[in-house]
Design an enzyme around this catalytic site. Structure first.
Site, mmCIF file in Angstrom:
data_model
loop_
_atom_site.group_PDB
_atom_site.id
_atom_site.type_symbol
_atom_site.label_atom_id
_atom_site.label_comp_id
_atom_site.label_asym_id
_atom_site.label_seq_id
_atom_site.Cartn_x
_atom_site.Cartn_y
_atom_site.Cartn_z
ATOM 1 N N CYS A 223 -3.781 1.248 -5.862
ATOM 2 C CA CYS A 223 -4.585 2.120 -6.722
ATOM 3 C C CYS A 223 -3.782 3.351 -7.139
ATOM 4 O O CYS A 223 -2.933 3.843 -6.394
ATOM 5 C CB CYS A 223 -5.858 2.563 -6.002
ATOM 6 S SG CYS A 223 -7.041 1.232 -5.728
ATOM 7 N N HIS B 121 -3.956 -1.122 -0.076
ATOM 8 C CA HIS B 121 -4.628 0.165 -0.238
ATOM 9 C C HIS B 121 -3.606 1.301 -0.357
ATOM 10 O O HIS B 121 -2.574 1.295 0.324
ATOM 11 C CB HIS B 121 -5.541 0.450 0.956
ATOM 12 C CG HIS B 121 -6.840 -0.300 0.907
ATOM 13 N ND1 HIS B 121 -7.744 -0.148 -0.119
ATOM 14 C CD2 HIS B 121 -7.396 -1.194 1.770
ATOM 15 C CE1 HIS B 121 -8.798 -0.912 0.109
ATOM 16 N NE2 HIS B 121 -8.612 -1.563 1.241
#
Length: 226
Positions: A197, A137
């Site tokens: 991301c 993440h």
């Protein structure tokens, strides 16, 4: 004359209300569009990208640690390695200069990524011939991957050996990158790909990923025939 009056009445009683209804609806949509878009984005933020919860880390299973000494050819036999099961932590991903330190989990389910950096199950283990693909993440220390540059060193600590990889490039691509798929299929060299991301400071759904490509610099290779 009578026909002209009838036409005027039709315009006054039928066409004019329709005209104002269409114009009024258009104005309402223009004024309300920003609020509607904000509400839609808020719903997507909640449904598609909840902030990861790292509280489950303490309960993560860990693979047995057994450092294996390499032979004169810098090889270790695969038969002596305690390979982790899915959802098991078996090491750490470390880039000291950018304060990146994440538990390495074998698997990349939602729960795995809450507990640390997750290795794609279809990729090879560090030391094997092929590509190791690990994601995390951007709200974890993997958000610092944006600082990584060519020739930086990445350390992958496993329960059987420690590996150092040298960064070759950083690429921004779609989540289903065709280049990543190609290197996963290749078994010509020992590579590492880290990803998160992108943009790294963005909350919510995004199709872009930041991929860090690196090649093995040091560490024992796994002999799959032993």
């Amino acid at each position: 004359m009578l026909k002209s009056r009838i036409n005027k009445r039709k315009w006054a009683y039928f066409y004019m209300p329709v005209f104002f209804l269409v114009v009024g609806s258009g104005m309402v949509w223009v004024l309300a569009a920003p609020a509607i878009q904000f509400a839609r984005s808020s719903i997507q933020l909640v449904l598609l990208s909840e902030a990861p919860d790292f509280s489950g880390l303490a309960s993560t299973k860990k693979a047995p640690v057994k450092t294996i000494k390499a032979d004169e050819e810098n090889k270790i036999p695969s038969s002596q390695i305690h390979y982790p099961r899915s959802g098991t932590q078996y090491g750490h991903v470390v880039i000291k200069q950018y304060a990146i330190f994440e538990p390495l989990i074998f698997g990349d389910s939602d729960q795995d990524l809450r507990n640390g950096a997750g290795q794609y199950l279809g990729s090879v283990f560090p030391g094997e011939k092929g590509t190791t693909l690990i994601g995390g993440h951007n709200s974890s220390s993997f958000g610092n991957l944006s600082l990584v540059k060519e020739n930086d060193l990445i350390e992958i600590q496993t329960n059987y050996a420690t590996y150092t990889y040298k960064v070759t490039k950083a690429v921004i691509d779609n989540y289903n990158s065709q280049e990543v798929l190609r290197v996963l299929e290749s078994r010509n060299s020992r590579l590492l790909v880290l990803y998160t991301c992108y943009p790294v400071d963005m909350l919510g759904f995004t199709e872009k990923r930041l991929f860090i490509y690196a090649e093995l610099a040091s560490g024992p290779v796994i002999d799959e025939n032993l």
